[in-house]
Design a protein around this motif. Structure first.
Motif, PDB file in Angstrom:
ATOM      1  N   VAL A  50     -13.790   2.643  12.159  1.00  0.00           N
ATOM      2  CA  VAL A  50     -13.274   1.537  12.829  1.00  0.00           C
ATOM      3  C   VAL A  50     -13.501   1.310  14.363  1.00  0.00           C
ATOM      4  O   VAL A  50     -14.224   2.231  14.726  1.00  0.00           O
ATOM      5  CB  VAL A  50     -11.756   1.706  12.811  1.00  0.00           C
ATOM      6  CG1 VAL A  50     -11.262   1.815  11.385  1.00  0.00           C
ATOM      7  CG2 VAL A  50     -11.309   2.965  13.507  1.00  0.00           C
ATOM      8  N   GLN A  95     -16.971   1.635   4.894  1.00  0.00           N
ATOM      9  CA  GLN A  95     -17.295   0.545   5.709  1.00  0.00           C
ATOM     10  C   GLN A  95     -16.368  -0.550   5.382  1.00  0.00           C
ATOM     11  O   GLN A  95     -15.958  -1.315   6.201  1.00  0.00           O
ATOM     12  CB  GLN A  95     -18.689   0.094   5.591  1.00  0.00           C
ATOM     13  CG  GLN A  95     -19.322  -0.867   6.567  1.00  0.00           C
ATOM     14  CD  GLN A  95     -19.430  -0.287   7.826  1.00  0.00           C
ATOM     15  OE1 GLN A  95     -19.838   1.017   8.116  1.00  0.00           O
ATOM     16  NE2 GLN A  95     -18.966  -0.869   9.125  1.00  0.00           N
ATOM     17  N   ALA A  96     -16.073  -0.978   4.263  1.00  0.00           N
ATOM     18  CA  ALA A  96     -15.214  -1.972   3.943  1.00  0.00           C
ATOM     19  C   ALA A  96     -13.721  -1.897   4.437  1.00  0.00           C
ATOM     20  O   ALA A  96     -13.199  -2.712   4.905  1.00  0.00           O
ATOM     21  CB  ALA A  96     -15.189  -2.608   2.379  1.00  0.00           C
ATOM     22  N   ALA A  98     -12.694   0.149   6.855  1.00  0.00           N
ATOM     23  CA  ALA A  98     -12.915  -0.023   8.161  1.00  0.00           C
ATOM     24  C   ALA A  98     -12.889  -1.531   8.604  1.00  0.00           C
ATOM     25  O   ALA A  98     -12.054  -1.708   9.636  1.00  0.00           O
ATOM     26  CB  ALA A  98     -13.947   0.731   8.896  1.00  0.00           C
ATOM     27  N   GLY A  99     -13.732  -2.255   7.987  1.00  0.00           N
ATOM     28  CA  GLY A  99     -13.457  -3.630   8.403  1.00  0.00           C
ATOM     29  C   GLY A  99     -12.379  -4.147   8.295  1.00  0.00           C
ATOM     30  O   GLY A  99     -11.698  -5.055   9.010  1.00  0.00           O
ATOM     31  N   ASP A 100     -11.817  -3.926   7.205  1.00  0.00           N
ATOM     32  CA  ASP A 100     -10.466  -4.526   6.983  1.00  0.00           C
ATOM     33  C   ASP A 100      -9.092  -4.148   7.760  1.00  0.00           C
ATOM     34  O   ASP A 100      -8.570  -4.629   8.266  1.00  0.00           O
ATOM     35  CB  ASP A 100      -9.752  -4.020   5.377  1.00  0.00           C
ATOM     36  CG  ASP A 100      -8.908  -4.983   4.760  1.00  0.00           C
ATOM     37  OD1 ASP A 100      -9.090  -6.188   4.684  1.00  0.00           O
ATOM     38  OD2 ASP A 100      -7.517  -4.289   4.684  1.00  0.00           O
ATOM     39  N   ASP A 102      -9.718  -2.975  10.911  1.00  0.00           N
ATOM     40  CA  ASP A 102      -9.946  -3.649  12.181  1.00  0.00           C
ATOM     41  C   ASP A 102      -9.640  -5.294  12.383  1.00  0.00           C
ATOM     42  O   ASP A 102      -9.028  -5.680  12.999  1.00  0.00           O
ATOM     43  CB  ASP A 102     -11.583  -3.721  12.495  1.00  0.00           C
ATOM     44  CG  ASP A 102     -11.950  -2.488  13.179  1.00  0.00           C
ATOM     45  OD1 ASP A 102     -11.150  -1.746  13.617  1.00  0.00           O
ATOM     46  OD2 ASP A 102     -13.003  -2.014  13.086  1.00  0.00           O
ATOM     47  N   THR A 103     -10.094  -6.132  11.108  1.00  0.00           N
ATOM     48  CA  THR A 103      -9.599  -7.196  10.951  1.00  0.00           C
ATOM     49  C   THR A 103      -8.076  -7.607  11.022  1.00  0.00           C
ATOM     50  O   THR A 103      -7.651  -8.521  11.610  1.00  0.00           O
ATOM     51  CB  THR A 103     -10.128  -7.877   9.645  1.00  0.00           C
ATOM     52  OG1 THR A 103     -11.653  -7.851   9.821  1.00  0.00           O
ATOM     53  CG2 THR A 103      -9.760  -9.552   9.530  1.00  0.00           C
ATOM     54  N   THR A 123      -4.000  -2.545   4.303  1.00  0.00           N
ATOM     55  CA  THR A 123      -5.182  -2.077   4.014  1.00  0.00           C
ATOM     56  C   THR A 123      -5.088  -1.014   3.019  1.00  0.00           C
ATOM     57  O   THR A 123      -5.858  -1.108   1.732  1.00  0.00           O
ATOM     58  CB  THR A 123      -6.208  -1.374   5.292  1.00  0.00           C
ATOM     59  OG1 THR A 123      -6.145  -2.488   6.217  1.00  0.00           O
ATOM     60  CG2 THR A 123      -7.287  -1.012   4.835  1.00  0.00           C
TER      61      THR A 123
END
Length: 173
Positions: A50, A95-96, A98-100, A102-103, A123
Motif C-alpha cells: 500500500v 498487488q490488486a 493493495a491498490g483497492d 489505497d483507492t 476491501t
C-alpha cells in the motif's frame, strides 16, 4: 515520515493478517507456528504494498492485544495447509488488494478512523470470497479479532465519528 511508514506497515500487517485470517498466537504458551504460517507472517506485508492506506495507532494496539489473547482453540486454526493456501493467494492477489485499499482510503471521507475502517472492510468484503476454502478456519479467527477489536475501539472512542464508524463496521464481512 520513515518512522510513521514503519508503524503503518506494522499495523497493516496486523490488520491484513487478522482480517485475512492469519492472526498470530503470540502468547507465551502458544505452540510454535508451522513453517508456512511463519512465512506468512514475515512476508505478507510485502505482498500488500500500500501507498496511502493508513492504520490508526489505536487500531494497531487493539488488534495486537486481541491477537495476543487468542485461545488455544483459535490458535489451532493455524495449520500448514491453511497458511500455505493463504501465502499462495496473497502472492497472486496482493498487488490488486493493495491498490483497492489505497483507492478506497483516498476516496473515504472523514477522520482517519473512518477512512481506515471503511476502506479496510470494503476491501476485505470484496476479496474474502476469493480466498481459498482451506483458509476458512483462519477466517473465523480473523472475524472474531476484527469484531472484538472494533467493539473495543467503539467503546473507547472519544470522537463521535470514530465511535459510529467502529460500531458500523464491527460486524465485519
Amino acid at each position: 515520515m520513515f518512522l510513521s511508514r514503519t508503524v503503518q506497515r506494522a499495523a497493516l500487517t496486523a490488520v491484513i493478517v487478522s482480517a485475512s485470517a492469519l492472526t498470530v498466537p503470540a502468547s507465551a504458551q502458544a505452540a510454535e507456528l508451522p513453517p508456512a504460517c511463519q512465512t506468512a507472517l514475515l512476508e505478507t506485508l510485502d505482498k500488500f504494498p500500500v501507498v496511502d492506506f493508513t492504520v490508526p495507532e489505536k487500531v494497531q494496539n487493539t488488534v495486537l492485544v486481541e491477537v495476543l489473547n487468542l485461545s488455544e482453540a483459535d490458535q489451532a486454526a493455524f495449520t500448514e495447509p491453511a497458511c500455505a493456501a493463504w501465502n499462495s493467494w496473497a502472492t497472486a492477489n496482493g498487488q490488486a488488494v493493495a491498490g483497492d485499499l489505497d483507492t478506497r482510503y483516498r476516496s473515504a471521507a472523514g477522520p482517519v478512523c473512518n477512512k481506515f475502517a471503511r476502506s479496510a472492510l470494503a476491501t476485505i468484503k470484496k476479496y474474502a470470497p476469493d480466498i481459498p476454502a482451506g483458509t476458512r478456519e483462519l477466517e473465523k479467527v480473523a472475524k472474531k479479532v476484527w469484531g472484538t477489536s472494533m467493539q473495543k475501539l467503539a467503546d473507547q472512542a472519544t470522537n463521535a465519528d470514530c465511535q459510529r464508524t467502529y460500531t458500523a463496521v464491527k460486524a465485519g464481512w
